[in-house]
Design an enzyme around this catalytic site. Structure first.
Site, PDB file in Angstrom:
ATOM      1  N   ILE A  12       0.836  -1.202   0.000  1.00 43.36           N
ATOM      2  CA  ILE A  12       0.000   0.000   0.000  1.00 43.36           C
ATOM      3  C   ILE A  12       0.872   1.254   0.000  1.00 43.36           C
ATOM      4  O   ILE A  12       0.612   2.210  -0.732  1.00 43.36           O
ATOM      5  CB  ILE A  12      -0.943   0.003   1.220  1.00 43.36           C
ATOM      6  CG1 ILE A  12      -1.867  -1.214   1.195  1.00 43.36           C
ATOM      7  CG2 ILE A  12      -1.777   1.282   1.247  1.00 43.36           C
ATOM      8  CD1 ILE A  12      -2.715  -1.378   2.442  1.00 43.36           C
ATOM      9  N   TYR A 141      -2.881  -8.376  16.524  1.00 40.02           N
ATOM     10  CA  TYR A 141      -2.756  -7.375  15.461  1.00 40.02           C
ATOM     11  C   TYR A 141      -3.890  -6.356  15.533  1.00 40.02           C
ATOM     12  O   TYR A 141      -3.655  -5.142  15.505  1.00 40.02           O
ATOM     13  CB  TYR A 141      -2.734  -8.061  14.096  1.00 40.02           C
ATOM     14  CG  TYR A 141      -2.948  -7.120  12.938  1.00 40.02           C
ATOM     15  CD1 TYR A 141      -2.024  -6.127  12.640  1.00 40.02           C
ATOM     16  CD2 TYR A 141      -4.091  -7.210  12.147  1.00 40.02           C
ATOM     17  CE1 TYR A 141      -2.232  -5.246  11.592  1.00 40.02           C
ATOM     18  CE2 TYR A 141      -4.300  -6.342  11.091  1.00 40.02           C
ATOM     19  CZ  TYR A 141      -3.378  -5.359  10.815  1.00 40.02           C
ATOM     20  OH  TYR A 141      -3.584  -4.481   9.785  1.00 40.02           O
ATOM     21  N   ASN A 170      -9.849  -5.604   3.728  1.00 37.15           N
ATOM     22  CA  ASN A 170      -8.854  -6.467   3.079  1.00 37.15           C
ATOM     23  C   ASN A 170      -8.468  -5.842   1.743  1.00 37.15           C
ATOM     24  O   ASN A 170      -9.276  -5.781   0.822  1.00 37.15           O
ATOM     25  CB  ASN A 170      -9.414  -7.871   2.880  1.00 37.15           C
ATOM     26  CG  ASN A 170      -9.334  -8.698   4.146  1.00 37.15           C
ATOM     27  OD1 ASN A 170      -9.946  -8.349   5.149  1.00 37.15           O
ATOM     28  ND2 ASN A 170      -8.574  -9.768   4.120  1.00 37.15           N
ATOM     29  N   GLY A 267      -7.499 -16.718  15.666  1.00 42.64           N
ATOM     30  CA  GLY A 267      -7.485 -15.268  15.705  1.00 42.64           C
ATOM     31  C   GLY A 267      -8.152 -14.591  14.524  1.00 42.64           C
ATOM     32  O   GLY A 267      -8.239 -13.357  14.497  1.00 42.64           O
ATOM     33  N   GLU A 268      -8.622 -15.371  13.550  1.00 43.61           N
ATOM     34  CA  GLU A 268      -9.198 -14.770  12.353  1.00 43.61           C
ATOM     35  C   GLU A 268     -10.710 -14.623  12.495  1.00 43.61           C
ATOM     36  O   GLU A 268     -11.399 -15.506  12.994  1.00 43.61           O
ATOM     37  CB  GLU A 268      -8.842 -15.595  11.117  1.00 43.61           C
ATOM     38  CG  GLU A 268      -7.344 -15.659  10.867  1.00 43.61           C
ATOM     39  CD  GLU A 268      -7.013 -15.623   9.385  1.00 43.61           C
ATOM     40  OE1 GLU A 268      -7.883 -15.925   8.563  1.00 43.61           O
ATOM     41  OE2 GLU A 268      -5.847 -15.284   9.073  1.00 43.61           O
TER      42      GLU A 268
END
Length: 308
Positions: A12, A141, A170, A267-268
């Site tokens: 990015i 995160y 995303n 964790g997702e």
């Protein structure tokens, strides 16, 4: 203006750095190449530094004297954050504070922070999630990226620092490294182009809100003049499952294989879609590149990279 992009050799960040230069700004990039790539740099001034190097950061700010700071440097891998939450916080909270303190000392005009909409909310109570949705991250995160947000509010109140927080969904598109901390689109595209196996974690019904990198860049450019003191979620507000991404990429690449399945990862988030009405209303931002067109551009870029 003089614009500093941290993480500016990354996916990015490098797209943003190029867009800032095209808009007439003098651009410098700060990156330690942990996940950024030198081939993404296109002639901008470079400070090869880790955000945890406080003295180095302060020296870079004193030398360049940025007026705009776009803070994108981060530990972005959910699995790495679960495996080493201390490292994750060291980079995403303490490292970010080093950038913020240097910005304060050199009287930066505007600080624009790239946060995450995909990981801060946890499993959503409603969809699409807006800025008022409770923050309940499931992974370090998401926690660390959100933990830095109140510091910007504090610096705004105490020191008059102008800032805008932009939460990304995303993100996908050219320059996303399929071999690094990539999203599923880059990974699948790379593997399909090479004829390799693709792995779906879970049953493939989990969903994400996918946004093309050019639309992320556009929001950052708009935030230079707008959105002071505000938090903005970006996204289409549309859930797209992993199975749907796989099918769309099969169509775009001509891939002949079937996916392999593996257990879902710790964790997702299972489902997410992002409400960007506030950004549309206050920044004048609109997503412009749909998933099909974005996938076409991504496939073309990865194919070109494989051939070079």
């Amino acid at each position: 203006m003089r614009a500093l992009v941290t993480g500016g050799a990354g996916f990015i960040g490098s797209n943003l750095a190029d867009a800032l230069a095209a808009a007439g700004h003098q651009v410098a990039v700060l990156d330690n190449f942990y996940s950024g790539r030198r081939e993404n740099l296109t002639g901008h001034q470079l400070f090869e530094l880790d955000v945890r190097d406080r003295q180095g950061i302060e020296a870079a700010f004193e030398e360049f004297r940025p007026e705009l700071v776009f803070h994108l440097a981060a530990q972005i891998d959910v699995r790495n954050s679960v495996g080493d939450p201390v490292f994750d916080a060291d980079v995403n909270v303490l490292g970010a504070l080093n950038i913020l303190e240097a910005a304060r000392k050199t009287e930066v005009t505007k600080f624009i922070y790239g946060s995450t909409a995909g990981a801060v909310f946890g499993n959503p109570e409603y969809l699409p999630v807006d800025e008022a949705h409770p923050v309940k991250p499931l992974c370090p995160y998401g926690a660390s990226k959100h933990a830095f947000e109140p510091y910007l509010h504090m610096y705004g109140v105490n020191y008059g620092l102008r800032y805008t927080i932009i939460r990304f969904p995303n993100v996908f598109g050219p320059r996303q490294d399929p071999h690094g901390e990539a999203g599923v689109i880059a990974i699948f595209t790379d593997r399909m182009v090479r004829g390799a196996k693709c792995t779906i974690f879970g049953d493939g019904t989990s969903t994400r809100d996918y946004l093309y990198v050019g639309d992320i860049v556009a929001a950052n450019l708009l935030a230079i003049e707008k959105g002071d003191g505000q938090v903005y979620n970006l996204g289409w507000g549309i859930e797209v499952s992993v199975k749907e991404v796989f099918a769309a990429l099969v169509k775009a690449t001509g891939y002949q294989g079937e996916p392999e399945y593996a257990p879902a990862r710790l964790g997702e988030v299972y489902r997410i879609a992002i409400n960007s009405a506030k950004a549309q209303r206050e920044l004048g931002w609109q997503p412009t590149v749909g998933l099909e067109e974005g996938l076409r551009l991504t496939v073309a870029h990865i194919r070109a990279s494989e051939q070079s």
